[in-house]
Design a protein around this motif. Structure first.
Motif, PDB file in Angstrom:
ATOM      1  N   SER A 107       0.831  -1.199   0.000  1.00 44.29           N
ATOM      2  CA  SER A 107       0.000   0.000   0.000  1.00 44.29           C
ATOM      3  C   SER A 107       0.867   1.251   0.000  1.00 44.29           C
ATOM      4  CB  SER A 107      -0.917   0.008   1.221  1.00 44.29           C
ATOM      5  OG  SER A 107      -1.565   1.254   1.362  1.00 44.29           O
ATOM      6  N   GLU A 108       0.520   2.207  -0.853  1.00 44.40           N
ATOM      7  CA  GLU A 108       1.265   3.469  -0.890  1.00 44.40           C
ATOM      8  C   GLU A 108       1.140   4.245   0.417  1.00 44.40           C
ATOM      9  OE1 GLU A 108      -1.235   3.737  -3.801  1.00 44.40           O
ATOM     10  OE2 GLU A 108       0.087   3.332  -5.512  1.00 44.40           O
ATOM     11  N   SER A 109       0.010   4.072   1.117  1.00 40.89           N
ATOM     12  CA  SER A 109      -0.217   4.828   2.341  1.00 40.89           C
ATOM     13  C   SER A 109       0.653   4.354   3.496  1.00 40.89           C
ATOM     14  CB  SER A 109      -1.690   4.748   2.747  1.00 40.89           C
ATOM     15  OG  SER A 109      -2.062   3.406   3.029  1.00 40.89           O
ATOM     16  N   SER A 110       1.093   3.092   3.460  1.00 42.72           N
ATOM     17  CA  SER A 110       1.918   2.545   4.548  1.00 42.72           C
ATOM     18  C   SER A 110       3.299   2.131   4.074  1.00 42.72           C
ATOM     19  CB  SER A 110       1.205   1.340   5.185  1.00 42.72           C
ATOM     20  OG  SER A 110       0.938   0.335   4.220  1.00 42.72           O
ATOM     21  N   CYS A 111       3.701   2.633   2.920  1.00 44.66           N
ATOM     22  CA  CYS A 111       4.979   2.246   2.326  1.00 44.66           C
ATOM     23  C   CYS A 111       6.154   2.569   3.246  1.00 44.66           C
ATOM     24  CB  CYS A 111       5.160   2.950   0.985  1.00 44.66           C
ATOM     25  SG  CYS A 111       6.742   2.629   0.185  1.00 44.66           S
ATOM     26  N   THR A 112       6.153   3.753   3.842  1.00 43.86           N
ATOM     27  CA  THR A 112       7.280   4.163   4.681  1.00 43.86           C
ATOM     28  C   THR A 112       7.456   3.232   5.864  1.00 43.86           C
ATOM     29  OG1 THR A 112       7.117   6.473   4.025  1.00 43.86           O
ATOM     30  CG2 THR A 112       8.177   6.026   6.126  1.00 43.86           C
ATOM     31  N   ASP A 113       6.359   2.863   6.516  1.00 40.29           N
ATOM     32  CA  ASP A 113       6.447   1.950   7.666  1.00 40.29           C
ATOM     33  C   ASP A 113       7.080   0.624   7.257  1.00 40.29           C
ATOM     34  OD1 ASP A 113       5.257   3.831   9.277  1.00 40.29           O
ATOM     35  OD2 ASP A 113       3.245   3.010   9.053  1.00 40.29           O
TER      36      ASP A 113
ATOM     37  N   PHE B  30       4.670   5.719  -3.244  1.00 40.88           N
ATOM     38  CA  PHE B  30       4.239   6.146  -1.922  1.00 40.88           C
ATOM     39  C   PHE B  30       3.488   7.459  -2.010  1.00 40.88           C
ATOM     40  CE2 PHE B  30       8.362   8.036  -2.695  1.00 40.88           C
ATOM     41  CZ  PHE B  30       8.320   9.292  -2.095  1.00 40.88           C
ATOM     42  N   ALA B  31       2.712   7.761  -0.977  1.00 44.19           N
ATOM     43  CA  ALA B  31       1.971   9.014  -0.908  1.00 44.19           C
ATOM     44  C   ALA B  31       2.914  10.154  -0.526  1.00 44.19           C
ATOM     45  CB  ALA B  31       0.842   8.899   0.110  1.00 44.19           C
ATOM     46  N   ASP B  32       2.685  11.336  -1.100  1.00 47.32           N
ATOM     47  CA  ASP B  32       3.650  12.429  -0.957  1.00 47.32           C
ATOM     48  C   ASP B  32       3.840  12.904   0.477  1.00 47.32           C
ATOM     49  OD1 ASP B  32       2.143  15.288  -0.571  1.00 47.32           O
ATOM     50  OD2 ASP B  32       0.894  13.924  -1.705  1.00 47.32           O
ATOM     51  N   ASP B  33       2.858  12.662   1.369  1.00 43.81           N
ATOM     52  CA  ASP B  33       3.025  13.149   2.737  1.00 43.81           C
ATOM     53  C   ASP B  33       4.059  12.350   3.525  1.00 43.81           C
ATOM     54  OD1 ASP B  33       1.464  10.862   2.922  1.00 43.81           O
ATOM     55  OD2 ASP B  33       0.075  11.691   4.389  1.00 43.81           O
ATOM     56  N   GLN B  34       4.600  11.287   2.922  1.00 37.65           N
ATOM     57  CA  GLN B  34       5.654  10.502   3.552  1.00 37.65           C
ATOM     58  C   GLN B  34       7.065  10.954   3.138  1.00 37.65           C
ATOM     59  OE1 GLN B  34       4.746   6.160   3.123  1.00 37.65           O
ATOM     60  NE2 GLN B  34       2.763   6.874   2.397  1.00 37.65           N
TER      61      GLN B  34
END
Length: 413
Positions: free
Chosen positions: A79-85, A100-104
């Motif tokens: 998921s792009e929303s949880s990519c950073t984790d 990933f989503a830009d807010d990350q």
């Protein structure tokens, strides 16, 4: 779970023919980093819904660079929303290329997961200015823009509402009430609540520490005060033509005919069009009455980006693949297969994209949107505030007290 893409003869011929259409992909064949005998192993993370799309894109990449390396490219749904984790769990062994989503972005840059892009000028020339900003930290590009569609706008049914009607939320609510219908906005989410505060001069955002927020939504001075917005929202919530509902409730109302307009995003375009048929339409958000003025509703904008892991063992090839995924032609392919709005200037201006009511509405709303750069303490206090409004002040607190409590939570360390 990983899926490794191997090219069959038929697929290879198709990919070669497709690669011939990649006219606007930058020439990445200069200074080749590998000989044909080298094995290049890469892992790509992308949304589960993008698997078929990424298969075609990766096939095209391997065909275009055939003979320059022995490619072993694996795809894993993430998921792009949880990519950073997921990436932070094992950065050095994480995906080479990931969406990933830009807010990350700030977190990924601060952790060393991303390094500045080579040849940023080509990206700056080819991508929408908002997308370039979303992919940058302190004016340095760290990722490749992929989509420009993670925002919201207004869907409406032309069977009930005209183009003039949808410029005013007041008018829309009156039309809905007269027809025993509803206008939908999800006030349980701070993402949508920003629409009321965003163009008032009241501010919210991320402090320089990258974690905590500043917020003036409870301001008691200025042309528009926090209580003015709260009163306007309270009036809207109590209107018989209004309903606050989440995404699932919005679609249910669209399908059963109770909702004739609502604020949502491109992910619901196909479902809304199917339900409303010839009545299907979309536009920028309307204005609403606040402190005796008409205030254009604002929005958060969002972008999907493609990053290259700084720890990739084949970083040059990884960036080549990332650029291929984010190229103009493959953004067009993404629009055709997944309905996602391009960040590439030429792709966004194409007839096919401009013919999409949802994408056109999102681009129209872009003038009144800003990047979502918010710390984690923003969400819960806003939800608590709007719950009080919807319940007609069950706590007995004044609107100013509710605003003060909300802001105290938003700016908490």
């Amino acid at each position: 779970m990983k899926r490794t893409f191997q090219l069959s003869s038929a697929a290879l011929l198709l990919a070669v023919s497709l690669s011939g259409c990649q006219k606007n992909i930058p020439d990445l064949n200069e200074n080749e980093p590998a000989a044909a005998s080298e094995t290049v192993t890469l892992t790509v993370w992308g949304a589960a819904e993008d698997e078929e799309l990424l298969r075609q894109i990766i096939d095209g990449f391997q065909a275009a660079y055939r003979g320059q390396a022995d490619f072993q490219i694996a795809y894993s749904p993430q998921s792009e929303s949880s990519c950073t984790d997921a990436l932070m769990a094992d950065l050095e062994h994480g995906a080479d290329v990931f969406a990933f989503a830009d807010d990350q972005l700030n977190t990924l840059v601060a952790s060393g997961a991303l390094e500045p892009l080579t040849d940023p000028e080509s990206v700056q020339r080819s991508e929408l200015p908002g997308a370039v900003l979303a992919a940058s930290v302190n004016d340095t590009l760290y990722a490749l823009p992929l989509t420009a569609d993670n925002g919201y706008f207004l869907y409406y049914d032309q069977s009930y509402l005209s183009e003039t009607d949808v410029t005013s939320l007041d008018r829309m609510l009156d039309v809905a009430a007269a027809n025993d219908k509803k206008i939908s906005i999800d006030l349980s989410s701070g993402w949508y609540v920003y629409a009321f505060f965003g163009n008032t001069g009241l501010t919210v955002g991320l402090n320089d520490d990258g974690l905590t927020n500043y917020c003036t939504w409870n301001a008691t001075d200025g042309e528009i005060k926090g209580i003015d917005v709260a009163r306007a929202m309270q009036t809207i919530v109590r209107h018989p033509g209004f309903i606050s509902t989440d995404d699932a409730g919005f679609l249910e109302g669209v399908r059963d005919g109770t909702i004739i307009a609502g604020v949502s995003g491109v992910w619901n375009a196909m479902a809304v069009e199917e339900a409303w048929g010839r009545g299907y339409a979309a536009s920028k958000l309307p204005s609403y009455t606040c402190a005796g003025k008409q205030i254009q509703m604002a929005s958060f904008s969002g972008y999907k980006l493609v990053g290259v892991n700084a720890y990739s063992a084949h970083r040059e090839w990884a960036e080549k693949l990332a650029r291929w995924i984010a190229s103009e032609e493959n953004q067009k392919l993404r629009f055709h297969l997944r309905g996602q709005g391009p960040s590439n200037i030429q792709a966004a201006a194409s007839e096919e994209v401009q013919a999409s009511p949802a994408i056109a509405a999102l681009l129209e709303q872009a003038e009144f949107s800003c990047l979502q750069r918010i710390g984690g303490n923003f969400w819960s206090p806003v939800t608590a505030f709007t719950a009080e409004l919807a319940a007609k002040d069950p706590s007995g607190k004044s609107l100013q007290e509710l605003l003060d409590t909300m802001v105290e939570g938003i700016v908490a360390p």
